[in-house]
Each structure stands twice: as C-alpha cells, then as structure tokens.
Design a protein around this motif. Structure first.
Motif, PDB file in Angstrom:
ATOM      1  N   LEU A  24       0.809  -1.215   0.000  1.00 41.04           N
ATOM      2  CA  LEU A  24       0.000   0.000   0.000  1.00 41.04           C
ATOM      3  C   LEU A  24       0.845   1.270   0.000  1.00 41.04           C
ATOM      4  O   LEU A  24       0.333   2.356  -0.263  1.00 41.04           O
ATOM      5  CB  LEU A  24      -0.936   0.006   1.210  1.00 41.04           C
ATOM      6  CG  LEU A  24      -2.057  -1.034   1.186  1.00 41.04           C
ATOM      7  CD1 LEU A  24      -2.862  -0.982   2.474  1.00 41.04           C
ATOM      8  CD2 LEU A  24      -2.972  -0.823  -0.017  1.00 41.04           C
ATOM      9  N   GLU A  27      -5.561  15.098  -8.765  1.00 41.62           N
ATOM     10  CA  GLU A  27      -5.898  14.087  -7.766  1.00 41.62           C
ATOM     11  C   GLU A  27      -6.765  14.682  -6.659  1.00 41.62           C
ATOM     12  O   GLU A  27      -7.729  14.055  -6.212  1.00 41.62           O
ATOM     13  CB  GLU A  27      -4.617  13.503  -7.155  1.00 41.62           C
ATOM     14  CG  GLU A  27      -3.821  12.615  -8.080  1.00 41.62           C
ATOM     15  CD  GLU A  27      -2.502  12.175  -7.469  1.00 41.62           C
ATOM     16  OE1 GLU A  27      -1.825  11.328  -8.069  1.00 41.62           O
ATOM     17  OE2 GLU A  27      -2.154  12.685  -6.382  1.00 41.62           O
ATOM     18  N   ASP A  87       3.486   3.641  -4.971  1.00 39.15           N
ATOM     19  CA  ASP A  87       2.698   4.507  -5.837  1.00 39.15           C
ATOM     20  C   ASP A  87       1.995   3.713  -6.938  1.00 39.15           C
ATOM     21  O   ASP A  87       0.893   4.066  -7.356  1.00 39.15           O
ATOM     22  CB  ASP A  87       3.596   5.575  -6.473  1.00 39.15           C
ATOM     23  CG  ASP A  87       4.127   6.560  -5.442  1.00 39.15           C
ATOM     24  OD1 ASP A  87       3.567   6.610  -4.327  1.00 39.15           O
ATOM     25  OD2 ASP A  87       5.103   7.273  -5.736  1.00 39.15           O
ATOM     26  N   PHE A 137      -7.854   6.254  -1.788  1.00 39.97           N
ATOM     27  CA  PHE A 137      -6.775   6.476  -2.752  1.00 39.97           C
ATOM     28  C   PHE A 137      -6.035   7.769  -2.419  1.00 39.97           C
ATOM     29  O   PHE A 137      -4.795   7.805  -2.372  1.00 39.97           O
ATOM     30  CB  PHE A 137      -7.347   6.544  -4.170  1.00 39.97           C
ATOM     31  CG  PHE A 137      -6.417   7.168  -5.181  1.00 39.97           C
ATOM     32  CD1 PHE A 137      -5.385   6.438  -5.745  1.00 39.97           C
ATOM     33  CD2 PHE A 137      -6.576   8.505  -5.559  1.00 39.97           C
ATOM     34  CE1 PHE A 137      -4.519   7.010  -6.665  1.00 39.97           C
ATOM     35  CE2 PHE A 137      -5.722   9.085  -6.485  1.00 39.97           C
ATOM     36  CZ  PHE A 137      -4.692   8.334  -7.032  1.00 39.97           C
ATOM     37  N   HIS A 190      -1.215   2.465  -5.728  1.00 36.95           N
ATOM     38  CA  HIS A 190      -2.214   3.537  -5.667  1.00 36.95           C
ATOM     39  C   HIS A 190      -2.914   3.680  -7.018  1.00 36.95           C
ATOM     40  O   HIS A 190      -4.148   3.796  -7.084  1.00 36.95           O
ATOM     41  CB  HIS A 190      -1.548   4.865  -5.302  1.00 36.95           C
ATOM     42  CG  HIS A 190      -0.807   4.828  -4.001  1.00 36.95           C
ATOM     43  ND1 HIS A 190       0.121   5.797  -3.644  1.00 36.95           N
ATOM     44  CD2 HIS A 190      -0.842   3.938  -2.979  1.00 36.95           C
ATOM     45  CE1 HIS A 190       0.612   5.507  -2.465  1.00 36.95           C
ATOM     46  NE2 HIS A 190       0.060   4.385  -2.042  1.00 36.95           N
ATOM     47  N   TYR A 191      -2.131   3.667  -8.100  1.00 33.88           N
ATOM     48  CA  TYR A 191      -2.736   3.901  -9.416  1.00 33.88           C
ATOM     49  C   TYR A 191      -3.371   2.652 -10.014  1.00 33.88           C
ATOM     50  O   TYR A 191      -4.199   2.753 -10.920  1.00 33.88           O
ATOM     51  CB  TYR A 191      -1.741   4.559 -10.367  1.00 33.88           C
ATOM     52  CG  TYR A 191      -1.914   6.056 -10.328  1.00 33.88           C
ATOM     53  CD1 TYR A 191      -2.871   6.678 -11.124  1.00 33.88           C
ATOM     54  CD2 TYR A 191      -1.197   6.837  -9.445  1.00 33.88           C
ATOM     55  CE1 TYR A 191      -3.082   8.035 -11.063  1.00 33.88           C
ATOM     56  CE2 TYR A 191      -1.401   8.204  -9.370  1.00 33.88           C
ATOM     57  CZ  TYR A 191      -2.344   8.803 -10.181  1.00 33.88           C
ATOM     58  OH  TYR A 191      -2.567  10.155 -10.099  1.00 33.88           O
ATOM     59  N   SER A 197       2.195   9.067   0.713  1.00 32.30           N
ATOM     60  CA  SER A 197       3.262   8.468  -0.088  1.00 32.30           C
ATOM     61  C   SER A 197       4.642   8.953   0.355  1.00 32.30           C
ATOM     62  O   SER A 197       4.859  10.149   0.563  1.00 32.30           O
ATOM     63  CB  SER A 197       3.047   8.799  -1.573  1.00 32.30           C
ATOM     64  OG  SER A 197       4.119   8.328  -2.352  1.00 32.30           O
ATOM     65  N   TYR A 240      -6.566   3.233  -8.499  1.00 29.54           N
ATOM     66  CA  TYR A 240      -7.196   4.345  -9.214  1.00 29.54           C
ATOM     67  C   TYR A 240      -7.951   3.845 -10.447  1.00 29.54           C
ATOM     68  O   TYR A 240      -9.101   4.235 -10.696  1.00 29.54           O
ATOM     69  CB  TYR A 240      -6.120   5.359  -9.605  1.00 29.54           C
ATOM     70  CG  TYR A 240      -6.603   6.579 -10.352  1.00 29.54           C
ATOM     71  CD1 TYR A 240      -6.925   7.741  -9.662  1.00 29.54           C
ATOM     72  CD2 TYR A 240      -6.693   6.584 -11.738  1.00 29.54           C
ATOM     73  CE1 TYR A 240      -7.350   8.878 -10.340  1.00 29.54           C
ATOM     74  CE2 TYR A 240      -7.107   7.707 -12.423  1.00 29.54           C
ATOM     75  CZ  TYR A 240      -7.435   8.855 -11.721  1.00 29.54           C
ATOM     76  OH  TYR A 240      -7.853   9.972 -12.403  1.00 29.54           O
ATOM     77  N   GLN A 271      -3.809   7.543   0.606  1.00 28.48           N
ATOM     78  CA  GLN A 271      -2.537   6.885   0.326  1.00 28.48           C
ATOM     79  C   GLN A 271      -1.591   7.805  -0.445  1.00 28.48           C
ATOM     80  O   GLN A 271      -0.381   7.810  -0.207  1.00 28.48           O
ATOM     81  CB  GLN A 271      -2.770   5.591  -0.460  1.00 28.48           C
ATOM     82  CG  GLN A 271      -3.525   4.522   0.304  1.00 28.48           C
ATOM     83  CD  GLN A 271      -2.779   4.052   1.535  1.00 28.48           C
ATOM     84  OE1 GLN A 271      -1.543   4.066   1.565  1.00 28.48           O
ATOM     85  NE2 GLN A 271      -3.509   3.641   2.568  1.00 28.48           N
ATOM     86  N   ARG A 272      -2.142   8.597  -1.354  1.00 26.97           N
ATOM     87  CA  ARG A 272      -1.296   9.532  -2.105  1.00 26.97           C
ATOM     88  C   ARG A 272      -0.698  10.586  -1.180  1.00 26.97           C
ATOM     89  O   ARG A 272       0.454  10.980  -1.325  1.00 26.97           O
ATOM     90  CB  ARG A 272      -2.116  10.216  -3.213  1.00 26.97           C
ATOM     91  CG  ARG A 272      -2.629   9.275  -4.267  1.00 26.97           C
ATOM     92  CD  ARG A 272      -1.520   8.558  -4.979  1.00 26.97           C
ATOM     93  NE  ARG A 272      -0.750   9.451  -5.832  1.00 26.97           N
ATOM     94  CZ  ARG A 272       0.462   9.171  -6.295  1.00 26.97           C
ATOM     95  NH1 ARG A 272       1.060   8.040  -5.950  1.00 26.97           N
ATOM     96  NH2 ARG A 272       1.091  10.015  -7.077  1.00 26.97           N
TER      97      ARG A 272
END
Length: 259
Positions: free
Chosen positions: A93, A170, A96, A197, A99-100, A204, A103, A200-201
C-alpha cells in the motif's frame, strides 16, 4: 552484395543501430513493455477525444486498463515476491504503483466516462515514456531523431509542473466525484473509495507532490480568507474547507516533526 547486407549498410549510414536496439529490447523486456503500454495510454487518450478507431467509451476503458497493466508490472518490479501477510500488505500500500492500480479500478466501472480522470494517467504516461524514449534513442544512436529529442527535453523541463498538475487533479477529483453522483455519472461509493486512494497519495513516501499541493492550497485558501474585502460567509466557507480537509488528513502528517 546481398539485399540484407545492403539494407544493413543503408541503416548504418543513417546512423541507426538497429541491432543494438534489438539487444536492448530482449535484455529489458519489462521496461520496454512498460514503455509500449504507456504509449498505448497516450494513443487511447487521443482516441477518447478523437474516436476514429472505435467509441470514446472503449478508448476510455482501454486507457484505464492499460494504466492498471503498467501499475501491475511496476509492482512486479518493485515487489517481485507475493506474500499473504499484514507486513506485505502494508509495504504494498506504500507503493505509488499500487495507488494507481487502485485508481484504475475505481473509475473503470463508473457509469459514464469522465474526461478529467484520464489526466493523471496520461500525464504520467507522457512523462515516463518520454524518459525511456530517450534511452531507446540513445541505443539507436546519438544523432537519431533530433526532433523527438527536442520534444523529450521540453517534457523533462516541465516535469515538475506536470507532477504538480497531477497532484492538483488528484485533489480536485475528490469533490468532483461527489458532484458526479448528483449528475448520475458515478456510483454512490466512488467518493468514499476515492478518499482511500487520496489518503494513500497524501501518505506516499516516494511522491511528496500531493502532500505539497495540499499545503499550497491550504496556504492559498487561508491567505484569501484574510483579505479585508472578502465577504464574511466566503471567509467562513474557505476556513471551513481547510479545517474539514485537515481533519481528514493522515494523523502522522499533521505533526510537523514527521515532515
């Protein structure tokens, strides 16, 4: 002289080292596959706006699927060994690419295509494919495709602005996803899933741009709220947005010592 030798000599005269390119492709299969898929994301995005080969809906879905494929391959590079453990999930997790991948899965099943959703993935595709395109051009020869090299240089020169734009999109997608529900263009759960999401971004470790953009927007809204000519209800609204957003931020990020 045979026809093959003649073609090889002609290619050599043009300064293109095709044999070196073939060796590079076979040696770096995954990296070349990532480059090819990222180029397909760019083509699918163009196809979304100019539906020459199929419908916009199809191009939209293909762009998201291609982005999911890129993310999965990057995860395979970063974490090659899969494990069923809480520690592995925590590490996963933080990536990156994870994450996408998330996404793409969020938006691929929405009711209708949303143009702004494609912006982060196509901007990332342009940025990363440009970087690897330079590697491929260097393999072909130092003097090959000077026009493409100039374009790549322009993209790399704007890389910081591209990453900041991605971070901005984002963030904007969070309230926009709520608006899409009112228009009947998104699922009811989309904003709640997208929040994870964005969470998490923000957290990061490798990509600070989303976190920095949140900070820049906070400074902008707070400075705007201090203007003396601003109506009171607008000031309260801006400060309310800032306070609400800060409450939703990861707790660890609220402590300046953790920055």
């Amino acid at each position: 002289m045979s026809e093959t030798d003649a073609n090889s000599e002609s290619t050599s005269r043009r300064g293109l080292n095709i044999d070196a390119l073939k060796v590079h492709i076979f040696t770096h299969k995954i990296d070349c596959a990532l480059w090819a898929i990222r180029m397909s994301i760019i083509m699918f995005t163009i196809g979304y706006f100019i539906p020459i080969f199929g419908s916009s809906q199809s191009a939209y879905n293909k762009a998201l699927i291609a982005n999911a494929a890129v993310s999965a391959l990057r995860l395979h590079q970063r974490i090659p060994q899969f494990q069923f453990s809480r520690t592995f999930l925590a590490v996963l997790l933080q990536e990156d690419s994870c994450h996408y991948l998330f996404y793409s899965l969020i938006f691929i099943y929405d009711i209708q295509p949303v143009t702004i959703v494609l912006m982060p993935i196509v901007l990332f595709a342009i940025l990363h494919s440009a970087s690897y395109s330079l590697t491929l051009l260097d393999t072909l020869g130092q003097n090959s495709w000077w026009g493409a090299r100039l374009l790549i240089s322009l993209i790399e020169f704007q890389s910081l602005n591209i990453l900041r734009l991605v971070a901005f999109v984002e963030i904007v997608l969070m309230p926009f996803s709520v608006f899409l529900i009112l228009l009947g263009r998104a699922r009811l759960m989309t904003p709640f899933i997208y929040y994870h999401f964005l969470f998490q971004r923000y957290s990061s470790r490798r990509n600070p741009y989303t976190r920095n953009m949140f900070r820049e927007l906070r400074v902008l809204l707070e400075s705007t709220a201090t203007k003396p000519n601003l109506p009171g209800f607008v000031k309260s609204l801006l400060l309310g947005i800032v306070n609400f957003t800060c409450k939703l931020a990861p707790p660890a990020q609220l402590n300046p010592n953790n920055q």
